[in-house]
Design a protein around this motif. Sequence first.
Motif, PDB file in Angstrom:
ATOM      1  N   HIS A 156       0.839  -1.194   0.000  1.00 34.77           N
ATOM      2  CA  HIS A 156       0.000   0.000   0.000  1.00 34.77           C
ATOM      3  C   HIS A 156       0.881   1.253   0.000  1.00 34.77           C
ATOM      4  O   HIS A 156       1.944   1.289   0.604  1.00 34.77           O
ATOM      5  CB  HIS A 156      -0.925   0.004   1.213  1.00 34.77           C
ATOM      6  CG  HIS A 156      -1.940  -1.103   1.178  1.00 34.77           C
ATOM      7  ND1 HIS A 156      -2.926  -1.165   0.228  1.00 34.77           N
ATOM      8  CD2 HIS A 156      -2.090  -2.194   1.959  1.00 34.77           C
ATOM      9  CE1 HIS A 156      -3.668  -2.245   0.437  1.00 34.77           C
ATOM     10  NE2 HIS A 156      -3.174  -2.890   1.483  1.00 34.77           N
ATOM     11  N   GLY A 157       0.440   2.255  -0.703  1.00 33.68           N
ATOM     12  CA  GLY A 157       1.187   3.505  -0.810  1.00 33.68           C
ATOM     13  C   GLY A 157       0.668   4.290  -1.996  1.00 33.68           C
ATOM     14  O   GLY A 157      -0.361   3.958  -2.597  1.00 33.68           O
ATOM     15  N   LEU A 158       1.412   5.320  -2.367  1.00 37.62           N
ATOM     16  CA  LEU A 158       0.969   6.163  -3.474  1.00 37.62           C
ATOM     17  C   LEU A 158       1.380   5.613  -4.835  1.00 37.62           C
ATOM     18  O   LEU A 158       0.760   5.942  -5.843  1.00 37.62           O
ATOM     19  CB  LEU A 158       1.520   7.577  -3.303  1.00 37.62           C
ATOM     20  CG  LEU A 158       1.076   8.342  -2.049  1.00 37.62           C
ATOM     21  CD1 LEU A 158       1.568   9.776  -2.104  1.00 37.62           C
ATOM     22  CD2 LEU A 158      -0.444   8.307  -1.903  1.00 37.62           C
ATOM     23  N   PHE A 159       2.433   4.755  -4.865  1.00 38.31           N
ATOM     24  CA  PHE A 159       2.957   4.273  -6.150  1.00 38.31           C
ATOM     25  C   PHE A 159       3.233   2.761  -6.138  1.00 38.31           C
ATOM     26  O   PHE A 159       4.321   2.317  -6.482  1.00 38.31           O
ATOM     27  CB  PHE A 159       4.237   5.025  -6.515  1.00 38.31           C
ATOM     28  CG  PHE A 159       4.091   6.520  -6.497  1.00 38.31           C
ATOM     29  CD1 PHE A 159       3.425   7.163  -7.538  1.00 38.31           C
ATOM     30  CD2 PHE A 159       4.593   7.274  -5.447  1.00 38.31           C
ATOM     31  CE1 PHE A 159       3.281   8.537  -7.539  1.00 38.31           C
ATOM     32  CE2 PHE A 159       4.451   8.654  -5.433  1.00 38.31           C
ATOM     33  CZ  PHE A 159       3.788   9.295  -6.475  1.00 38.31           C
ATOM     34  N   PRO A 160       2.284   1.931  -5.760  1.00 37.93           N
ATOM     35  CA  PRO A 160       2.527   0.476  -5.727  1.00 37.93           C
ATOM     36  C   PRO A 160       2.489  -0.124  -7.138  1.00 37.93           C
ATOM     37  O   PRO A 160       1.828   0.401  -8.048  1.00 37.93           O
ATOM     38  CB  PRO A 160       1.371  -0.049  -4.887  1.00 37.93           C
ATOM     39  CG  PRO A 160       0.251   0.913  -5.172  1.00 37.93           C
ATOM     40  CD  PRO A 160       0.912   2.259  -5.330  1.00 37.93           C
ATOM     41  N   PHE A 161       3.192  -1.227  -7.312  1.00 38.41           N
ATOM     42  CA  PHE A 161       3.149  -1.916  -8.605  1.00 38.41           C
ATOM     43  C   PHE A 161       3.475  -3.390  -8.437  1.00 38.41           C
ATOM     44  O   PHE A 161       4.143  -3.807  -7.481  1.00 38.41           O
ATOM     45  CB  PHE A 161       4.100  -1.261  -9.620  1.00 38.41           C
ATOM     46  CG  PHE A 161       5.569  -1.410  -9.323  1.00 38.41           C
ATOM     47  CD1 PHE A 161       6.345  -2.381  -9.957  1.00 38.41           C
ATOM     48  CD2 PHE A 161       6.197  -0.560  -8.414  1.00 38.41           C
ATOM     49  CE1 PHE A 161       7.696  -2.506  -9.696  1.00 38.41           C
ATOM     50  CE2 PHE A 161       7.557  -0.673  -8.145  1.00 38.41           C
ATOM     51  CZ  PHE A 161       8.317  -1.650  -8.794  1.00 38.41           C
ATOM     52  N   LEU A 162       2.978  -4.192  -9.396  1.00 39.21           N
ATOM     53  CA  LEU A 162       3.199  -5.643  -9.399  1.00 39.21           C
ATOM     54  C   LEU A 162       3.660  -6.093 -10.778  1.00 39.21           C
ATOM     55  O   LEU A 162       3.134  -5.646 -11.797  1.00 39.21           O
ATOM     56  CB  LEU A 162       1.901  -6.386  -9.062  1.00 39.21           C
ATOM     57  CG  LEU A 162       1.447  -6.398  -7.608  1.00 39.21           C
ATOM     58  CD1 LEU A 162       0.060  -7.031  -7.514  1.00 39.21           C
ATOM     59  CD2 LEU A 162       2.422  -7.171  -6.735  1.00 39.21           C
ATOM     60  N   LEU A 163       4.643  -6.990 -10.790  1.00 39.09           N
ATOM     61  CA  LEU A 163       5.102  -7.637 -12.007  1.00 39.09           C
ATOM     62  C   LEU A 163       4.790  -9.121 -11.869  1.00 39.09           C
ATOM     63  O   LEU A 163       5.313  -9.802 -10.986  1.00 39.09           O
ATOM     64  CB  LEU A 163       6.613  -7.445 -12.196  1.00 39.09           C
ATOM     65  CG  LEU A 163       7.139  -6.006 -12.182  1.00 39.09           C
ATOM     66  CD1 LEU A 163       8.667  -6.011 -12.290  1.00 39.09           C
ATOM     67  CD2 LEU A 163       6.528  -5.181 -13.309  1.00 39.09           C
ATOM     68  N   LEU A 164       3.926  -9.641 -12.732  1.00 37.45           N
ATOM     69  CA  LEU A 164       3.514 -11.037 -12.672  1.00 37.45           C
ATOM     70  C   LEU A 164       3.966 -11.733 -13.951  1.00 37.45           C
ATOM     71  O   LEU A 164       3.444 -11.451 -15.038  1.00 37.45           O
ATOM     72  CB  LEU A 164       2.002 -11.148 -12.520  1.00 37.45           C
ATOM     73  CG  LEU A 164       1.361 -10.376 -11.352  1.00 37.45           C
ATOM     74  CD1 LEU A 164      -0.147 -10.564 -11.363  1.00 37.45           C
ATOM     75  CD2 LEU A 164       1.940 -10.827 -10.024  1.00 37.45           C
ATOM     76  N   ILE A 181      -3.789  -3.716  -4.554  1.00 36.76           N
ATOM     77  CA  ILE A 181      -2.900  -2.547  -4.607  1.00 36.76           C
ATOM     78  C   ILE A 181      -3.663  -1.285  -5.024  1.00 36.76           C
ATOM     79  O   ILE A 181      -3.144  -0.175  -4.849  1.00 36.76           O
ATOM     80  CB  ILE A 181      -1.704  -2.763  -5.554  1.00 36.76           C
ATOM     81  CG1 ILE A 181      -2.139  -2.791  -7.021  1.00 36.76           C
ATOM     82  CG2 ILE A 181      -0.921  -3.998  -5.197  1.00 36.76           C
ATOM     83  CD1 ILE A 181      -0.979  -2.663  -7.990  1.00 36.76           C
ATOM     84  N   PHE A 182      -4.877  -1.442  -5.555  1.00 32.35           N
ATOM     85  CA  PHE A 182      -5.668  -0.283  -5.943  1.00 32.35           C
ATOM     86  C   PHE A 182      -6.505   0.267  -4.795  1.00 32.35           C
ATOM     87  O   PHE A 182      -7.181   1.282  -4.948  1.00 32.35           O
ATOM     88  CB  PHE A 182      -6.591  -0.641  -7.116  1.00 32.35           C
ATOM     89  CG  PHE A 182      -5.856  -1.028  -8.368  1.00 32.35           C
ATOM     90  CD1 PHE A 182      -4.874  -0.210  -8.905  1.00 32.35           C
ATOM     91  CD2 PHE A 182      -6.139  -2.229  -9.007  1.00 32.35           C
ATOM     92  CE1 PHE A 182      -4.194  -0.573 -10.058  1.00 32.35           C
ATOM     93  CE2 PHE A 182      -5.470  -2.596 -10.160  1.00 32.35           C
ATOM     94  CZ  PHE A 182      -4.487  -1.760 -10.696  1.00 32.35           C
ATOM     95  N   THR A 183      -6.498  -0.436  -3.640  1.00 31.85           N
ATOM     96  CA  THR A 183      -7.227   0.065  -2.477  1.00 31.85           C
ATOM     97  C   THR A 183      -6.432   1.174  -1.809  1.00 31.85           C
ATOM     98  O   THR A 183      -5.245   1.349  -2.055  1.00 31.85           O
ATOM     99  CB  THR A 183      -7.495  -1.064  -1.474  1.00 31.85           C
ATOM    100  OG1 THR A 183      -6.241  -1.608  -1.033  1.00 31.85           O
ATOM    101  CG2 THR A 183      -8.328  -2.164  -2.112  1.00 31.85           C
ATOM    102  N   GLY A 184      -7.068   1.908  -0.939  1.00 29.65           N
ATOM    103  CA  GLY A 184      -6.401   3.067  -0.348  1.00 29.65           C
ATOM    104  C   GLY A 184      -6.535   4.259  -1.281  1.00 29.65           C
ATOM    105  O   GLY A 184      -7.537   4.403  -1.992  1.00 29.65           O
ATOM    106  N   SER A 185      -5.511   5.081  -1.326  1.00 34.17           N
ATOM    107  CA  SER A 185      -5.572   6.282  -2.167  1.00 34.17           C
ATOM    108  C   SER A 185      -4.291   6.462  -2.971  1.00 34.17           C
ATOM    109  O   SER A 185      -3.583   7.471  -2.849  1.00 34.17           O
ATOM    110  CB  SER A 185      -5.800   7.517  -1.279  1.00 34.17           C
ATOM    111  OG  SER A 185      -6.980   7.389  -0.521  1.00 34.17           O
ATOM    112  N   PRO A 186      -3.927   5.480  -3.809  1.00 34.37           N
ATOM    113  CA  PRO A 186      -2.706   5.633  -4.604  1.00 34.37           C
ATOM    114  C   PRO A 186      -2.860   6.710  -5.673  1.00 34.37           C
ATOM    115  O   PRO A 186      -3.955   6.946  -6.183  1.00 34.37           O
ATOM    116  CB  PRO A 186      -2.534   4.248  -5.242  1.00 34.37           C
ATOM    117  CG  PRO A 186      -3.903   3.672  -5.286  1.00 34.37           C
ATOM    118  CD  PRO A 186      -4.600   4.192  -4.087  1.00 34.37           C
TER     119      PRO A 186
END
Length: 485
Positions: A156-164, A181-186
């Motif tokens: 969680h944060g303002l700039f999270p990312f995932l590589l799958l 990762i889209f939850t919260g307020s990125p």
Amino acid sequence: MSAAIEQVREWRSNPVKFVRDNFKVEPDPWQHAALMSIAPQNNDWKIRTAFKSCTGAGKSTTLAWIGWYRLSCFSQPGEHPKGAAISGQGWDNLRDNLWAELAKWQARSEFLTRSFQWTKELIFAKEYPKTWFLAARSYAKDADAEAIGRSLSGLHGLFPFLLLDETGDTPVAVGQKAEQIFTGSPINAMIALAGNPTSTTGLLFDVCTKQRDYWKIVTITADPDDPMRTSRVDIDHAREQIKKYGRDNPWVMATILGEFPPSGFNTLLSIEEVESAMERGLREDSFIHAQKRLGIDVARFGDDRTVIFPRQGLRAYKPVEMRGARSNDIAARIMQAKVKWGSELEFVDGTGGYGSGVIDSLIQGGTSPYEIHFSGKAIDNRYYNKRAEMWFNMAEWIKRGGSIPKLPELAKELSTPTYTFVNGKFQVEPKDQIKERLGFSPDIADALCLTFALPEMQSNMAFGVPIQRENVKVDYDPFSDERLK
């Protein structure tokens, strides 16, 4: 400082320029499209992009470029990018492919080498090691949705990312949990996934069909007629495969054209099932009354092996491997095994005529071998050809208690082939395609499969009378007691 900020700003809006400036390479046309698909556009802060790829196109390289782009270009005072990388084929695949690609491309960039530290499980910014990172993650093969979610937590944060990576057979639950990762307020969050279209039940298929409206899909093809084709797959090889098998062949569709076959691929045997069969002990009374059989796969090319595989009921014994042997020598080995071990049926692969000399020699010696053509008609009409029927019978035999010798190559050969459906019938992956993926021909597995060319029978039913071994003398026994243990 202002010049550096302006440079990062420019990179952020143009990932292709980031790659050119840092790695001194020119992306392929499809890579150009893939990179621009993750650039911030129209204030869209949810970025979902998927690469549906033929084999050998460089998708892991592209994911590595994207990983470095996200680490380099998305931050603000007090807020840093946090990422995770996962391979659908497990930790070893992640380590050997995507994670190794990340190290390779960092070494080509003075900026990345100066700014970040690569380790076996974590890449982090040297000035902010605890809050600015890309972590290697994994989950167990039998993990449930909750366990998968834990493997993707902490981003969680303002700039999270995932590589799958390798998402062709990845459970759909991984994609569902990735959405957290889209939850919260990125401000800007990204999921980039890549895979080969080999399954119609995995995450990649789900994304490309049911969720298509939410994802940017980039198809990577080696199709010789497509101007956007990847140059990393030899065009002559692609043409050869299409000519040989046709565009509607499931393996051509998935590995050359980058398209999903109608029903996807399935693995005949898992490595766990094969390893269990290698560890399986059997009482003699569980197989002693069964017929003794030999499966003989005759070498086709110089690097292939001739393999003679003995099996009695639930027990398969250690095979004999021969290289560069002549037909008469192979036939002599078979005759000696018949005399000393008492084999009752001998199945020789006659596909392509490579076993013809062996069959002729055996007939001249008074033996009645069965010539088996892998492309021939199956006894059971559920199967596309004889090859599929024998492989499926062998796989079922292993699953219901068959015991096989401990041979590392055999483990690879049995757990690699896949199957699909053609006009409602089971079809097993062609031998030359298995050979290309393995790096060697699956001769041992094919020899074992040949022992399933006919339904199981009790001992001596084929000949009607016991073999009189005491009347024959030989000097050499290729199936001595040591070989059979």
